[in-house]
Design a protein around this motif. Structure first.
Motif, short mmCIF file in Angstrom:
data_model
loop_
_atom_site.label_atom_id
_atom_site.label_comp_id
_atom_site.label_asym_id
_atom_site.label_seq_id
_atom_site.Cartn_x
_atom_site.Cartn_y
_atom_site.Cartn_z
N VAL A 1 53.28 39.12 39.77
CA VAL A 1 51.87 38.57 39.29
C VAL A 1 50.92 38.78 40.48
CG1 VAL A 1 50.64 36.48 38.57
CG2 VAL A 1 53.16 36.86 37.76
N SER A 2 49.70 38.92 40.24
CA SER A 2 48.63 38.99 41.02
C SER A 2 47.59 38.36 40.48
CB SER A 2 48.28 40.61 41.30
OG SER A 2 47.15 40.63 42.35
N THR A 3 47.11 37.13 41.01
CA THR A 3 46.00 36.39 40.65
C THR A 3 44.74 36.87 40.59
OG1 THR A 3 45.89 35.36 42.66
CG2 THR A 3 47.22 34.27 41.01
N ILE A 4 43.86 36.66 39.81
CA ILE A 4 42.43 37.14 39.89
C ILE A 4 41.54 36.23 40.62
CG2 ILE A 4 40.28 37.48 38.28
CD1 ILE A 4 42.02 38.18 35.95
N GLU A 5 40.93 36.67 41.68
CA GLU A 5 40.26 35.90 42.75
C GLU A 5 38.67 35.95 42.55
OE1 GLU A 5 40.90 37.64 46.73
OE2 GLU A 5 43.21 38.16 46.26
N LEU A 6 38.22 34.79 41.81
CA LEU A 6 36.98 34.79 41.52
C LEU A 6 35.92 34.99 42.65
CD1 LEU A 6 37.21 31.83 38.83
CD2 LEU A 6 36.99 34.26 38.38
N PRO A 7 34.69 35.41 42.48
CA PRO A 7 33.99 35.62 43.90
C PRO A 7 33.43 34.10 44.21
CG PRO A 7 33.03 36.34 41.89
CD PRO A 7 34.25 36.17 41.31
N ASN A 8 33.00 33.23 43.35
CA ASN A 8 32.43 32.12 43.50
C ASN A 8 32.65 31.22 42.22
OD1 ASN A 8 30.24 32.60 41.63
ND2 ASN A 8 29.50 33.62 43.17
N ASP A 9 32.35 29.77 42.44
CA ASP A 9 32.37 28.82 41.52
C ASP A 9 31.93 28.94 40.13
OD1 ASP A 9 34.46 27.85 43.20
OD2 ASP A 9 33.06 26.09 43.98
N SER A 10 30.65 29.65 40.01
CA SER A 10 29.71 29.78 39.06
C SER A 10 30.20 31.12 38.32
CB SER A 10 28.36 29.80 39.59
OG SER A 10 28.42 30.96 40.38
N SER A 11 31.23 31.65 38.52
CA SER A 11 31.56 32.98 37.74
C SER A 11 32.95 32.92 36.94
CB SER A 11 31.71 34.06 38.88
OG SER A 11 32.73 33.94 39.78
N LYS A 12 32.98 33.76 36.19
CA LYS A 12 34.42 33.71 35.50
C LYS A 12 34.73 35.15 35.01
CE LYS A 12 35.85 31.84 30.72
NZ LYS A 12 35.56 31.19 29.62
N SER A 13 36.06 35.27 34.91
CA SER A 13 36.63 36.74 34.50
C SER A 13 36.36 36.97 33.16
CB SER A 13 37.91 36.61 35.03
OG SER A 13 38.72 35.80 34.05
N GLY A 14 35.88 38.20 33.11
CA GLY A 14 35.60 38.72 31.69
C GLY A 14 36.60 40.00 30.96
N TYR A 15 36.05 41.02 30.80
CA TYR A 15 36.68 42.20 30.32
C TYR A 15 37.62 42.69 31.48
CZ TYR A 15 37.69 46.18 27.31
OH TYR A 15 38.20 47.07 26.51
N VAL A 16 38.80 43.16 31.19
CA VAL A 16 39.74 43.82 32.25
C VAL A 16 40.02 45.09 31.68
CG1 VAL A 16 41.85 43.49 33.27
CG2 VAL A 16 40.85 41.55 32.58
N PHE A 17 39.69 46.13 32.62
CA PHE A 17 39.93 47.36 32.30
C PHE A 17 41.54 47.58 33.04
CE2 PHE A 17 35.61 47.40 32.27
CZ PHE A 17 35.17 48.17 31.29
N TYR A 18 42.40 48.59 32.50
CA TYR A 18 43.46 49.18 33.21
C TYR A 18 43.90 50.58 33.13
CZ TYR A 18 45.30 44.18 32.64
OH TYR A 18 45.70 42.92 32.86
N GLY A 19 44.56 50.99 33.84
CA GLY A 19 44.95 52.29 34.13
C GLY A 19 46.31 52.66 34.39
N PHE A 20 46.96 53.55 34.29
CA PHE A 20 48.47 53.89 34.76
C PHE A 20 48.73 55.23 34.97
CE2 PHE A 20 53.00 54.89 33.66
CZ PHE A 20 53.35 54.49 35.10
N GLY A 21 49.28 55.71 36.13
CA GLY A 21 49.52 57.28 36.27
C GLY A 21 50.33 57.36 37.68
N GLN A 22 50.54 58.59 37.86
CA GLN A 22 51.21 58.92 39.17
C GLN A 22 50.45 59.51 40.12
OE1 GLN A 22 53.58 62.54 38.82
NE2 GLN A 22 55.18 61.89 40.42
N ASP A 23 50.61 58.87 41.47
CA ASP A 23 50.03 59.50 42.73
C ASP A 23 51.10 60.62 43.17
OD1 ASP A 23 49.35 59.86 45.41
OD2 ASP A 23 49.42 57.91 45.96
N VAL A 24 50.61 61.96 42.99
CA VAL A 24 51.55 63.07 43.21
C VAL A 24 51.74 63.40 44.55
CG1 VAL A 24 51.05 64.09 40.90
CG2 VAL A 24 49.50 64.42 43.00
N ILE A 25 50.87 62.79 45.61
CA ILE A 25 50.93 62.78 47.01
C ILE A 25 51.88 62.28 47.47
CG2 ILE A 25 49.73 62.68 49.21
CD1 ILE A 25 46.90 63.15 47.77
N SER A 26 52.25 61.11 47.16
CA SER A 26 53.15 60.23 47.70
C SER A 26 54.44 59.84 46.67
CB SER A 26 52.53 58.60 48.00
OG SER A 26 51.98 58.10 46.87
#
Length: 402
Positions: free
Chosen positions: A122-147
């Motif tokens: 689990v990685s918690t979402i860190e809000l930038p300040n008290d007057s903000s709220k988390s909204g839409y979340v984008f995701y992606g998944f893939g391979q790093d071919v270098i490593s």
């Protein structure tokens, strides 16, 4: 089997389907050792991609389904230990691994061929300040071919707690999960244009929040806004350098269209929807080269009542004369590139609405590192005390070299 050299057995196994190899692991310890070997897994995946074998489709709805690409006849429900009552989302696939999401705190990687699953920390979402709220979340998944690593990207958009009618969003929080390290890393120095990535109807209506993987880069579309000169923009995140980039677009297209991106045979695609009247698909033959954009096909509505709401290319046919398309999240069609005709594909057991994605079966492992280390220690102790029993078990012509 005992009279065949290991290299011959390995060469035979390379030509077998993934499901058969999973069953063959139960035949004997030598068979299991060949199939579990890292080099064998890599070569088997390479051959599957080169010969376009072990291919299937993932149908993403409330439940997940797989369909054999060669037959496209029956949808089979994916049984996995991560299933959720309200449905589990699959936000990406790469080399036989599927990225699953139940919530922002409940993510996992799953290999449907081996039935192995790895829950992400689990990685918690860190809000930038008290007057903000988390909204839409984008995701992606893939391979790093270098490593040679597999990574999950999570981009969280923030907005003010009070009504934010103008869409003046705060900067995003971007974190990357590494399978090799089994940990999350926060990305800093984000580009300014990222704050304009989300547009309500554009993303929620067509579910464009999942990154499209091409050449080790995840892609999203930044929709036209006044802050970005009113033009579409293709935004990429390089999994190797872990930096954002802009992908050049074709110039010979009318600017008045709704843009989406896709992938076809490893190439990035521009999907240009002209007011639901027609859709053009262009393919970037050489990644990153603006001049390599090539027109592929165009689909127009057939009657005044019809509308082409959504279109995505999935795969070429074996003889490269047809393209499999997903239309309006409701059906699959074969588009004949020569005759410019479409034929609907009927799949038994498919959900009424779905999102489709091409999938290649593989033996990529997802073993827990701590559990794997413990097993290796136990195996080492057994090897020291029971070497003679092991040698007696193995035949002379098929003995493991440890």
């Amino acid at each position: 089997m005992s009279k065949l050299p290991l290299d011959v057995i390995s060469d035979i196994f390379l030509r077998l389907p993934v499901k058969t190899l999973v069953r063959f692991k139960c035949l004997s310890k030598p068979c299991c050792a060949v199939i579990d070997d890292r080099d064998f897994i890599r070569l088997h995946l390479y051959r599957s991609k080169k010969t376009k074998s072990n291919l299937g489709l993932i149908l993403k709805a409330l439940n997940l389904y797989t369909v054999d690409f060669d037959t496209l006849d029956t949808a089979v429900s994916i049984d996995h230990p991560f299933s959720f009552a309200c449905g589990t989302e699959a936000f990406g696939s790469c080399n036989g691994l599927i990225a699953l999401r139940n919530s922002e705190k409940c993510l996992a990687l799953f290999n449907p061929s081996t039935k192995k699953l790895r829950k992400l920390p689990v990685s918690t979402i860190e809000l930038p300040n008290d007057s903000s709220k988390s909204g839409y979340v984008f995701y992606g998944f893939g391979q790093d071919v270098i490593s040679n690593d597999y990574k999950v990207v999570r981009m969280v958009q923030f907005y003010r707690i009070e009504n934010d009618e103008e869409g003046s969003f705060f900067d995003y929080e971007v974190k990357v999960y590494s399978l090799n390290n089994n940990s999350w890393k926060k990305i800093s120095n984000l580009p300014c244009y990222l704050r304009f990535l989300f547009l309500f109807f554009y993303h929620l209506l067509h579910r464009r929040g999942y990154g499209v993987l091409v050449s080790g880069v995840l892609h999203w579309v930044l929709p036209p806004r006044s802050e970005t000169s009113g033009r579409n923009m293709i935004v990429g995140f390089d999994l190797g350098t872990e930096e954002f980039l802009q992908v050049p677009q074709a110039e010979n297209t009318d600017e008045n269209f709704l843009l989406d991106v896709g992938v076809l045979d490893g190439c990035l695609c521009m999907i240009c929807n002209y007011n639901q009247f027609s859709v053009d698909i262009l393919v970037m033959k050489e990644y990153g080269l603006k001049e390599s954009w090539t027109w592929l096909l165009s689909v127009q509505k057939t009657t005044p009542a019809d509308a082409v709401k959504f279109l995505r290319p999935l795969a070429y046919s074996k003889n490269l004369t047809k393209v499999l398309l997903e239309m309006d999240s409701q059906k699959l069609v074969w588009y004949d590139l020569e005759k410019k005709r479409m034929r609907t594909v009927k799949i038994d057991g498919a959900p009424d609405t779905f999102s489709a994605e091409i999938f290649v079966g593989s033996l990529i492992p997802l073993d827990d590192r701590d559990e794997k280390s413990k097993k290796q220690e136990e195996q080492g102790e057994n090897n020291n005390t029971g070497g003679k029993q092991r040698d007696d078990f193995l035949s002379e012509g098929f003995r493991l070299v440890l």
